[in-house]
Design a protein around this motif. Sequence first.
Motif, PDB file in Angstrom:
ATOM      1  N   VAL A 173     -17.022  29.314 -27.752  1.00  0.00           N
ATOM      2  CA  VAL A 173     -15.978  30.050 -27.038  1.00  0.00           C
ATOM      3  C   VAL A 173     -15.679  31.321 -27.802  1.00  0.00           C
ATOM      4  N   THR A 174     -15.994  32.436 -27.199  1.00  0.00           N
ATOM      5  CA  THR A 174     -15.725  33.731 -27.839  1.00  0.00           C
ATOM      6  C   THR A 174     -14.379  34.303 -27.440  1.00  0.00           C
ATOM      7  N   ASN A 175     -13.910  33.932 -26.258  1.00  0.00           N
ATOM      8  CA  ASN A 175     -12.635  34.446 -25.759  1.00  0.00           C
ATOM      9  C   ASN A 175     -11.843  33.278 -25.188  1.00  0.00           C
ATOM     10  N   PRO A 176     -11.013  32.622 -26.011  1.00  0.00           N
ATOM     11  CA  PRO A 176     -10.337  31.406 -25.540  1.00  0.00           C
ATOM     12  C   PRO A 176      -9.275  31.661 -24.470  1.00  0.00           C
ATOM     13  N   VAL A 177      -8.800  32.889 -24.371  1.00  0.00           N
ATOM     14  CA  VAL A 177      -7.775  33.219 -23.374  1.00  0.00           C
ATOM     15  C   VAL A 177      -8.336  34.314 -22.475  1.00  0.00           C
TER      16      VAL A 177
END
Length: 816
Positions: free
Chosen positions: A180-184
């Motif tokens: 996951v590189t961008n959790p949001v």
Amino acid sequence: MEEQFEGNDIQVFDFKAFVYRTISYWKWFVLALVVGVYIVYQQNIRREFPYTLSASLTVQDDKNPLFTSNTSLVFNYGGISGKVQEVLLNLKSRKHHEKVVDSLNLYLSYYTQGRFYKTDIYGANPFKFVGLNNAYQVIGQPIKIVFLNDTSFELSYNFGELQQVTLQNFQNKKIKTIAVTNPVFSEVYKFDDYIDLPFFKGSIEKKEEITISNGNEFFIQYSAFDATVSSFVNNYAVTNQQNSPLLVTRLTNKNKAKIVDYINTSVFILERDQLQRKNQYAINTVAFIDKQLARVKSQLNRKADSLNDFMRSNKIFDLENESSLLSTKIENYNEQKEKLNQALMSYNLLKNYLLTSNDFTNFSAPALQGIDDANITAGISKIVSLSVQKSTLESSVRDNVSVFSDLNNQIESLKNVMLENINSVKANIVYQIQSINSKIYSSESEFSTLPENQQKLEAIEREYLLSQSTYNLYLAKRGEADLIKASNISDIILIEPAKDIGQGRNTVNLNIRYVFALVAALIPILIIAFIITFFDNKIHTPNDLSKLAKLPLLGVVGKNNSENNLAVFNKPKSAVAEAFRAVRSSLQFMYKKHELQGTKTVMITSSVSGEGKTFCSINIASVFALSGKKTVLVGLDLRKPKIFGDFDIDNNIGAVNYLIGQNPLEEVVQKTKVNHLDVITSGPIPPNPSELLIGEKMDRFIEELKANYDYIVLDTPPVGLVADALELIEYADASLYVVRQDYTKKEMLSLINDKHKKGEISNISFLYNFYDQKGKYGYGYGYGYGYGYGAYGNGYHENLDDKLSIFARLKSVFKK
């Protein structure tokens, strides 16, 4: 009575103490009960009850009325009972449920957020997510959808602190994980726009017939395929009464629309598969006949061309009757021979199929065409039945069970019997072919009398007619197979489909949970109280003393709430002061009983330090002094002196100085603020305290004290730690052994009790200290010792609790 004390080493569980100890923990019980009830209440209001719907179906033995006695395309394996069991096992098999889940895409769920939990809105979802084919989608993580207007929506997710997520391809069912590189994430899309995220690919289509208010929130979530199938398998039930073709299927789920679709689709897929399997025999036959038709048609065309060419080149247009009859005769022989060859080929195919195949659930049509022997047909039916049973069990039973070995042995035995029958039938066919060949040869020899060209024409025409007859036979068989396939119907009939007719949720009486909360709150209290009571070896009530020793109980002293040990002097009207006056009266009665004259001495000792020995010594000396008697308090605890602090005097000089001959008596005596009370502290700690207390100087010391005082109170060391007090008993007219509530251990009394039984100690009594009537063990004491806890306790004594604030009282309650 003697046996009572001699057996006091045997520990007997005090059930009464256990009960009172348990009751004393009522505050913790109430707290645990309140917490438990609150937790149960929160669980109850968050409980989402499921629904249970059902459907009824029956299994019939619907035989095709167009079957003839020569049509061997379908076999009845086991009759109606066998079919019911086969259908039941198929409905329960995981393979069947995988088809249903795949058919309805039930691994994709739509939710709305309720007060306590997300609600499944299957069947009422206002939009549909169309996932990209063969794409990997994230599983186990909700994707939030917020409608902004009629054309756009906001898609967002929050994976928190996850470092990686799990994805699944729902076409090939493969699973993988990605970082996951961008959790949001949050972004606005339009309906039907392609969403291309690393773990979420597809588009959202809005349903036109449903109106959605702006700002409505929904969630999309993929679940693992295997986990989804397992959830339905575990909640799916099929029941069947013995010897009945009726089956009832039930499914429990939190969404009724999902239950209806699942059950009805399950039955539909079962019908489809059963009919497809039933038609497979005809399908295989048609495929086989089509191949044979192509071959025979090609052969027929070649024969026709050969016949036309011969007649054209030789200008032959008619045949004589004799030649025609002969040709007809030979043609009939050849037809018989062709049928026998066809049958021989069928038996060879069947033999090869039996020798090379491992699965007999579906006999191919080539292996069955032309088989008319009743024994072999019956054997094929039995092998099919056993193979179907084995195939059905493989989907629901472990591979290593013994039933597979039994089935394999039965199939193998039938194969061997059938092979022997086939060899016998083949031998008979070969014999018939040889006989026909002989007849053909005899008939053909008759052509030697015909002209040569006529003979050739007859031969060519004969071959042509034979090919045409074979072609017509295959055409008829193909039409029969197509008719059978078209007229087949499923053996499964859905009598009562699953339907939402307003059924309520499955209800459970959750109030029983409050009973469990009560038990859960009570059991730990009981266990703790039992363990503490079982291993408790401390004295908690004056009654305990009577069970442990034969020494009399002289008095009971309450808990000291004064700022120091001068309880009698500081609060003369308190219950503690009255208790010490009762002790004084008891001592005077004891002195009078023994007819003692002159100065009286009393020695106070205990088991260990901390039991209130010094506190009792100070206050006993004080009550004697307050009665007008000249009293001296002597501190003989030379190792751990204490009494000087409460009188605001120093310990620089004391009994040690006198005993070592350093100072005379008048120099070691110190006056106190209590009238008629003098104190002799222990003085500096000597290196040999025991030796100082047993010499002649000690005798002289006591004699001088008796010459100057009416009462002498000796504060001595604990007998459980040193033997000094035992040496001083000879100087005492009465000895008091201080026992402190909830502090003194029972086994500590064994020494003094043993000395008393042996007669080594006399005139010794117990003084029960720190008695707390409101404590955990305030039960069973009603002897009225000390007066301070009898009728005099109300009105005549100062009530210290009245002086406490409400907050202080509550605080004191929870400290107990």
